[in-house]
Each structure stands twice: as structure tokens, then as C-alpha cells.
Design a protein around this motif. Structure first.
Motif, PDB file in Angstrom:
ATOM      1  N   ASP A  75       7.489  31.006  31.752  1.00 45.33           N
ATOM      2  CA  ASP A  75       6.771  32.074  32.443  1.00 45.33           C
ATOM      3  C   ASP A  75       6.270  33.067  31.401  1.00 45.33           C
ATOM      4  O   ASP A  75       7.067  33.720  30.723  1.00 45.33           O
ATOM      5  CB  ASP A  75       7.714  32.754  33.432  1.00 45.33           C
ATOM      6  CG  ASP A  75       7.031  33.784  34.298  1.00 45.33           C
ATOM      7  OD1 ASP A  75       5.952  34.286  33.931  1.00 45.33           O
ATOM      8  OD2 ASP A  75       7.603  34.111  35.353  1.00 45.33           O
TER       9      ASP A  75
ATOM     10  N   ARG B 161       5.050  35.869  31.620  1.00 42.42           N
ATOM     11  CA  ARG B 161       5.417  37.263  31.875  1.00 42.42           C
ATOM     12  C   ARG B 161       6.756  37.621  31.247  1.00 42.42           C
ATOM     13  O   ARG B 161       7.078  38.798  31.105  1.00 42.42           O
ATOM     14  CB  ARG B 161       5.454  37.532  33.373  1.00 42.42           C
ATOM     15  CG  ARG B 161       4.080  37.361  34.035  1.00 42.42           C
ATOM     16  CD  ARG B 161       4.183  37.386  35.527  1.00 42.42           C
ATOM     17  NE  ARG B 161       5.017  36.248  35.960  1.00 42.42           N
ATOM     18  CZ  ARG B 161       5.256  35.948  37.217  1.00 42.42           C
ATOM     19  NH1 ARG B 161       4.765  36.686  38.193  1.00 42.42           N
ATOM     20  NH2 ARG B 161       6.003  34.903  37.531  1.00 42.42           N
ATOM     21  N   THR B 162       7.549  36.614  30.828  1.00 43.72           N
ATOM     22  CA  THR B 162       8.848  36.878  30.211  1.00 43.72           C
ATOM     23  C   THR B 162       8.780  36.867  28.694  1.00 43.72           C
ATOM     24  O   THR B 162       9.803  37.056  28.026  1.00 43.72           O
ATOM     25  CB  THR B 162       9.904  35.860  30.691  1.00 43.72           C
ATOM     26  OG1 THR B 162       9.558  34.551  30.226  1.00 43.72           O
ATOM     27  CG2 THR B 162      10.026  35.861  32.207  1.00 43.72           C
TER      28      THR B 162
ATOM     29  N   SER C 209       7.193  38.373  25.009  1.00 44.44           N
ATOM     30  CA  SER C 209       6.617  39.588  24.436  1.00 44.44           C
ATOM     31  C   SER C 209       5.712  39.186  23.274  1.00 44.44           C
ATOM     32  O   SER C 209       5.779  38.061  22.770  1.00 44.44           O
ATOM     33  CB  SER C 209       7.717  40.536  23.960  1.00 44.44           C
ATOM     34  OG  SER C 209       8.355  40.025  22.811  1.00 44.44           O
TER      35      SER C 209
ATOM     36  N   ASP D  23       7.228  37.533  20.272  1.00 40.07           N
ATOM     37  CA  ASP D  23       7.651  36.138  20.391  1.00 40.07           C
ATOM     38  C   ASP D  23       6.591  35.159  19.889  1.00 40.07           C
ATOM     39  O   ASP D  23       6.890  33.993  19.665  1.00 40.07           O
ATOM     40  CB  ASP D  23       7.950  35.779  21.850  1.00 40.07           C
ATOM     41  CG  ASP D  23       9.120  36.542  22.430  1.00 40.07           C
ATOM     42  OD1 ASP D  23      10.007  36.957  21.652  1.00 40.07           O
ATOM     43  OD2 ASP D  23       9.149  36.724  23.657  1.00 40.07           O
TER      44      ASP D  23
ATOM     45  N   SER E 141      13.508  32.772  22.967  1.00 36.74           N
ATOM     46  CA  SER E 141      14.143  34.048  23.280  1.00 36.74           C
ATOM     47  C   SER E 141      14.988  33.892  24.547  1.00 36.74           C
ATOM     48  O   SER E 141      14.554  33.222  25.492  1.00 36.74           O
ATOM     49  CB  SER E 141      13.088  35.131  23.497  1.00 36.74           C
ATOM     50  OG  SER E 141      13.661  36.286  24.071  1.00 36.74           O
TER      51      SER E 141
ATOM     52  N   ALA F  59      15.232  35.958  26.732  1.00 36.24           N
ATOM     53  CA  ALA F  59      14.483  36.632  27.801  1.00 36.24           C
ATOM     54  C   ALA F  59      13.511  35.696  28.512  1.00 36.24           C
ATOM     55  O   ALA F  59      13.039  36.005  29.603  1.00 36.24           O
ATOM     56  CB  ALA F  59      13.719  37.823  27.223  1.00 36.24           C
ATOM     57  N   HIS F  60      13.192  34.558  27.902  1.00 38.47           N
ATOM     58  CA  HIS F  60      12.228  33.635  28.499  1.00 38.47           C
ATOM     59  C   HIS F  60      12.802  32.975  29.749  1.00 38.47           C
ATOM     60  O   HIS F  60      13.952  32.570  29.785  1.00 38.47           O
ATOM     61  CB  HIS F  60      11.814  32.549  27.508  1.00 38.47           C
ATOM     62  CG  HIS F  60      11.085  33.086  26.336  1.00 38.47           C
ATOM     63  ND1 HIS F  60      10.931  32.364  25.182  1.00 38.47           N
ATOM     64  CD2 HIS F  60      10.456  34.270  26.116  1.00 38.47           C
ATOM     65  CE1 HIS F  60      10.251  33.074  24.306  1.00 38.47           C
ATOM     66  NE2 HIS F  60       9.962  34.241  24.854  1.00 38.47           N
ATOM     67  N   ARG F  61      11.958  32.866  30.750  1.00 38.43           N
ATOM     68  CA  ARG F  61      12.342  32.159  31.975  1.00 38.43           C
ATOM     69  C   ARG F  61      11.570  30.845  32.010  1.00 38.43           C
ATOM     70  O   ARG F  61      10.347  30.832  31.860  1.00 38.43           O
ATOM     71  CB  ARG F  61      12.007  33.001  33.189  1.00 38.43           C
ATOM     72  CG  ARG F  61      12.450  32.326  34.466  1.00 38.43           C
ATOM     73  CD  ARG F  61      12.360  33.244  35.629  1.00 38.43           C
ATOM     74  NE  ARG F  61      12.770  32.495  36.812  1.00 38.43           N
ATOM     75  CZ  ARG F  61      13.204  33.045  37.897  1.00 38.43           C
ATOM     76  NH1 ARG F  61      13.293  34.353  37.981  1.00 38.43           N
ATOM     77  NH2 ARG F  61      13.542  32.305  38.915  1.00 38.43           N
ATOM     78  N   TRP F  62      12.301  29.752  32.203  1.00 37.76           N
ATOM     79  CA  TRP F  62      11.706  28.418  32.182  1.00 37.76           C
ATOM     80  C   TRP F  62      11.768  27.776  33.567  1.00 37.76           C
ATOM     81  O   TRP F  62      12.722  27.962  34.315  1.00 37.76           O
ATOM     82  CB  TRP F  62      12.445  27.525  31.190  1.00 37.76           C
ATOM     83  CG  TRP F  62      12.153  27.890  29.773  1.00 37.76           C
ATOM     84  CD1 TRP F  62      12.808  28.818  29.019  1.00 37.76           C
ATOM     85  CD2 TRP F  62      11.121  27.369  28.966  1.00 37.76           C
ATOM     86  NE1 TRP F  62      12.242  28.891  27.772  1.00 37.76           N
ATOM     87  CE2 TRP F  62      11.204  28.019  27.713  1.00 37.76           C
ATOM     88  CE3 TRP F  62      10.130  26.408  29.164  1.00 37.76           C
ATOM     89  CZ2 TRP F  62      10.334  27.734  26.679  1.00 37.76           C
ATOM     90  CZ3 TRP F  62       9.268  26.128  28.123  1.00 37.76           C
ATOM     91  CH2 TRP F  62       9.375  26.785  26.898  1.00 37.76           C
TER      92      TRP F  62
END
Length: 92
Positions: free
Chosen positions: A25, A27-28, A30, A33, A54, A56-59
Motif C-alpha cells: 500500500d 500510502r504506508t 514515506s 523509503d 519498513s 510501517a509498510h502494509r502488504w
């Protein structure tokens, strides 16, 4: 405003069983990255990006995707700095 949309579809009669399609995604992610790399052509040098990993990343992944299913990917959007999502294959 304009965008580049890509369509991905399994072209085989059997569902995908190895290397399921995965999408991060955007949106996750920055800006920090993104890692720039150059593409050297005969007449020019272009550039593209890899996304560094990261927590913070959503997969999202799509195991067993069939021929009847289609995934639409926004590859670029003129409205924003992050113009789409990164994609990767992985083995379960």
C-alpha cells in the motif's frame, strides 16, 4: 489530472500457487523509503525507484488468484509525490 493504470491477470487456467502476487500500500510508504536507481538506455539515462523495507509498510497478497480475477494497479498519478504502489513476489 491523469494517471497510468496497469492491469494484472493470471493467464493460466489453474490458480496461481507459487509466487502469489503481492502489493504494498503506497500510502504506508514515506519518501525516505524510496531508493533511486538509474536505467541506462542507448540514447538516455532514466530513473526509477525501489522501496526499502519498513515495518510501517502494509502488504496485501493474492494467493490462488484465478484467470477470472483482475487487479488494477495505479502506477502513476499526477496528483501527488508517491505515484502508485510497489509490488513484489514472494514464496509462502
Amino acid at each position: 489530472r491523469w494517471a497510468i493504470i496497469n492491469a494484472w491477470r493470471n493467464i493460466r487456467d489453474k490458480p496461481v500457487e507459487v509466487y502469489p502476487f503481492a502489493l504494498m500500500d503506497a500510502r504506508t510508504a514515506s519518501e525516505k523509503d524510496l531508493c533511486v536507481f538509474e536505467i541506462h538506455y542507448a540514447d538516455r539515462i532514466g530513473e526509477n525507484y525501489f522501496a526499502a523495507s519498513s515495518p510501517a509498510h502494509r502488504w496485501y497478497y493474492y494467493p490462488q488468484i484465478t484467470k477470472e480475477e483482475v487487479i488494477l494497479l495505479k502506477q502513476w498519478d499526477s496528483d501527488g509525490w508517491l505515484h502508485g504502489g510497489s509490488r513484489a513476489n514472494f514464496t509462502l
